[in-house]
Scaffold this active site. Structure first.
Site, PDB file in Angstrom:
ATOM      1  N   GLY A 148      39.690  33.294  47.174  1.00  0.00           N
ATOM      2  CA  GLY A 148      39.589  33.571  45.745  1.00  0.00           C
ATOM      3  C   GLY A 148      40.967  33.790  45.138  1.00  0.00           C
TER       4      GLY A 148
ATOM      5  N   VAL B 286      44.923  40.210  46.662  1.00  0.00           N
ATOM      6  CA  VAL B 286      44.537  40.274  48.069  1.00  0.00           C
ATOM      7  C   VAL B 286      44.561  38.890  48.692  1.00  0.00           C
ATOM      8  CG1 VAL B 286      42.685  40.883  49.637  1.00  0.00           C
ATOM      9  CG2 VAL B 286      43.185  42.376  47.702  1.00  0.00           C
TER      10      VAL B 286
ATOM     11  N   GLU C 148      38.663  26.387  45.402  1.00  0.00           N
ATOM     12  CA  GLU C 148      38.458  25.993  44.004  1.00  0.00           C
ATOM     13  C   GLU C 148      39.684  26.228  43.123  1.00  0.00           C
ATOM     14  OE1 GLU C 148      34.947  28.323  43.059  1.00  0.00           O
ATOM     15  OE2 GLU C 148      36.154  29.942  42.234  1.00  0.00           O
TER      16      GLU C 148
ATOM     17  N   GLY D  66      32.523  30.967  42.298  1.00  0.00           N
ATOM     18  CA  GLY D  66      32.168  30.165  43.466  1.00  0.00           C
ATOM     19  C   GLY D  66      31.932  30.980  44.720  1.00  0.00           C
TER      20      GLY D  66
ATOM     21  N   GLY E 232      43.868  36.210  43.176  1.00  0.00           N
ATOM     22  CA  GLY E 232      44.246  37.615  43.047  1.00  0.00           C
ATOM     23  C   GLY E 232      45.182  38.098  44.132  1.00  0.00           C
TER      24      GLY E 232
ATOM     25  N   ASN F  42      33.196  40.071  35.657  1.00  0.00           N
ATOM     26  CA  ASN F  42      33.447  38.651  35.438  1.00  0.00           C
ATOM     27  C   ASN F  42      32.154  37.886  35.660  1.00  0.00           C
ATOM     28  OD1 ASN F  42      36.228  39.211  35.029  1.00  0.00           O
ATOM     29  ND2 ASN F  42      36.499  39.332  37.231  1.00  0.00           N
TER      30      ASN F  42
END
Lengths: 490, 490
Positions: B256, B260, B281, B375, B258, B371
């Site tokens: 994802g 982390v 993605e 995905g 961000g 949010n």
């Protein structure tokens, strides 16, 4: 060739034992009772004896019960539905791991459950070249035979012998990075071979039996099931009219087991459909009827859970059914790739749903397991449309199947598209949660519970300034708590 | 060729408008501000004006904000992450439908959101034969161009022109029963063409712009992110040792956005890996670095959410990156079939997890949307291993990311395998819920919350006679209620 009593001497305390069986079909008939007896004797003599038990899904009721009664199971995976075993799980003496049926084979291949010490697999015969003719379910048997260190075969002459050739055992699966496309584009595509392979050096015992599968009883639909089925059939007609489903053939149907699913299949009898197909994990008697009538052309499954009369029909008309029914490994019957590509109409039962469309399939009052998720997630998540079905109440009206919040989520709001009770059908597609709540309360909830649900929904919005999914955290489970305290959610 | 102000005259109140954009990449730069201005003017004149807005995922912050500020959005789908829009959703003035990103194209094709009146798509150029060269994200653009009744093109000369050819636009998807296998077996397989097709008769306006994407800022990992990343890298090493992951190449990574995720990717820099691949993605700057170093050989994505420096790097080294990065439609980047086949290592952030491994990715205190699921479900559900990452606390320790029960479930216990906080890693695979709780409390929870979680878990078992998933229904959300009342879960 040995007796079942001798065969089970190969099984030791702490072993991981993977057995055949999916629903009422294909559980080893003699070896498991012999194993339960042996465990009972060893325990009576003061020695601890429990195994880890891996299966296809549920197995025959006796199998699960006998092993549970002697506390013979330390860990159970992936699905169970028998009261004694359930009691052991809910009292904390048996570990139960509830995973998607499509995930079992790969997780065992990867060693998540350690090595598989022994497989016990029922087959209906052995070919001259040493390959195994499957019986009335395939389940995970291919995987068990491949991964187990030792194999016990139960050769059951009580299975209709002409079943040979109905199976399609695909040996093309692999672990990544070596996976290839699974080239099924139609329900009746055959991509494998009719038999299992087994390394003869691993076979430590062959047990001969002659025991038909215990018949899976069929009950006629009651008024509630029939009303649910009628709503589903109306939905199909609506979707055909909207151009989303082909008029005659719809898309391949998947239906869970039980009264409601049977009522839906029964309803197809009168819907004017021809040339339907099914891609599912269990076939019951109703499917044989639809095939015979030409309403269903082909059905793919991993298990034949028939009644005694159903097995007689299968046997008597085997030439007719032979090319119309395909039995596949459950990693293929439930495979996300195939489920998505074929575009399944996924219809599964549930225990309860909340007003926002989250579904609980497994846990009574959030804590005690009922059965397991089975294949419902495999089909709902990747299918064309995911439909969940339930009577709007249970226990004579004391339990509402529509609640403010489900205390266990097996299918999230993102994976649930249509909810049906005998009251009506809530089409949740394209709705935000607040609009879903309106549909759930107005269409699906029993009138006895509508006011209480409405009250919760309105107060939750007021207290939170609307919110995407309004909840009052202090009373989300007031329905359930009331039931636990008073015996009724009212 | 018209101005943006003229182009938006084709958009009417109540229209469903599908626009390009995925993360910070590829949102139309001039047309949306012009649309927001027009809506504001019409509203100021006393006429209601709102559209239904469909996108790839989030779009540029300004786009979302400008339209929300004028109350210009009636319905939003599928993902948003901008404060003004979020406020409108949570106050009940904007409908938000939160679906899996892989489901968007097929649901729109099926008409779940009615007809798409107009598509506004940014492209980086138009070929001589009239095909469209995509910009820095693909998202759902292929679908928008196919289904919309009218099309506005924004041709942006501010996109690096050499991006042409990096895209792989697959035109082989279909609705069932006409679906075929998607023949991707490696991250870098190309199965489509580099351009979009569009029916020229549908193009009502072409707007010329020269505006680079607003850079997506990158921050250096803090100590907490770094600790989480270290646990993940240890897990990779553990899985390699167990023979479940190939030693050098692992399996394709999905991460994802961000801090982390960036820290994990940064950590790969020092892990001795070569020839990794990514199937994800969104690509951020860190991925460019890994590609440049040869640590990552190929990366597939649907969006390039780079910083200004990242775009400069891409431009300066376009010949190098050109064959190593592939931009696909999001129905392919997130497709369950491909995700399962390639065997993705799915790494996604979360808001909170409960002690049994259910994950909330979307809702603050169960009611207000943060949010959307994006995905994460596409990758977690069908991936090889699903990992969720979060600091163990938020808001300076006032919120615990590990709670007794999550008040919203986006990923169920069946779909979550590994949870990581800076405290440690809980490997939930093959564990029953009671054993998962032990791992979650001991490994992932912040020490400040361990006693309270332990207390809940022990009392829940005592009160329910164990149970599969022990809960005290009256106090499942005590942590959250305390936070709402006192500002702290402590």
């Amino acid at each position: 060739m040995v007796s079942a009593d001798d065969a089970v001497k190969f099984i030791h305390p702490g072993d991981t034992v993977a057995i055949s069986g999916f629903a009422s079909a294909g559980t080893p008939k003699d070896t498991i009772p012999a194993l339960a007896a042996r465990i009972g004797q060893v325990r009576a003599a003061g020695t601890d004896f429990a195994i880890n038990l891996l299966t296809g899904a549920s197995v025959s009721t006796d199998t699960e019960r006998l092993l549970a009664e002697v506390d013979g199971i330390a860990l159970r995976m992936p699905y169970q539905s028998e009261p004694t075993a359930r009691g052991r799980i809910n009292s904390g003496t048996m570990d139960y791991v509830d995973i998607h049926l499509s995930h079992v084979a790969q997780q065992v291949w990867l060693g998540y459950y350690g090595k598989v010490d022994i497989a016990i697999v029922e087959v209906s015969g052995i070919t001259e070249s040493g390959e195994l003719i499957p019986s009335a379910s395939v389940g995970n048997n291919k995987t068990w035979l491949d991964v187990a260190e030792k194999v016990i075969l139960e050769v059951n002459s009580g299975i209709p012998s002409h079943i040979e050739g109905m199976h399609d055992i695909y040996y093309g699966t692999a672990l990544p990075p070596n996976r290839k496309p699974i080239m099924i584009t139609k329900v009746d595509d055959r991509i494998g071979q009719p038999t299992f392979r087994v390394d003869p050096d691993k076979v430590v015992a062959v047990v001969r039996t002659h025991s038909p599968d215990a018949g899976s009883p069929v009950t006629a639909p009651d008024a509630v099931s029939q009303a649910i089925a009628d709503h589903v059939l109306d939905f199909f007609a609506h979707e055909v009219k909207a151009g989303r489903l082909p008029a005659d053939t719809l898309l391949p149907l998947q239906a869970g087991i039980g009264n409601v699913a049977n009522a839906v299949l029964g309803g197809l009898d009168h819907g004017g459909y021809r040339g339907l197909s099914c891609y599912t994990e269990v076939i019951q008697d109703g499917m044989l009827h639809l095939i015979k009538e030409g309403i269903v052309t082909h059905a793919s499954t991993t298990a034949l859970a028939l009644s005694d009369a159903g097995f007689e029909d299968l046997q008597a008309n085997i030439d007719f059914y032979h090319s119309r029914i395909i039995l596949r490994p459950q990693e293929i019957s439930n495979h996300p790739e195939v489920v998505r590509r074929l575009g399944l109409i996924a219809m599964n039962g549930m225990l309860e749903a909340d007003i926002y469309g989250n579904v609980n399939s497994t846990h009574i009052m959030g804590t005690k397991i009922m059965n397991g998720i089975g294949g419902s997630g495999d089909f709902a998540r990747n299918g064309f449309v995911s439909i969940f079905l339930s009577p709007s109440t249970a226990r004579g009206g004391a339990i509402s199947a529509i609640v403010p919040m489900v205390p266990h989520v097996d299918h999230t709001e993102h994976d649930v598209q249509v909810i049906v009770t005998e009251q009506g059908l809530a089409d949740l597609r394209s709705l935000s949660p607040r609009k879903r709540a309106r549909a759930m309360i107005d269409k699906c909830a029993h009138p006895d519970y509508r006011d209480a649900l409405d009250d919760y929904f309105l107060r939750a919005q007021a207290a939170t300034g609307a919110g995407q999914t309004p909840h009052l955290l202090g009373e989300t489970f007031a329905f359930h708590q009331r039931y636990l305290e008073t015996g009724s959610m009212k």
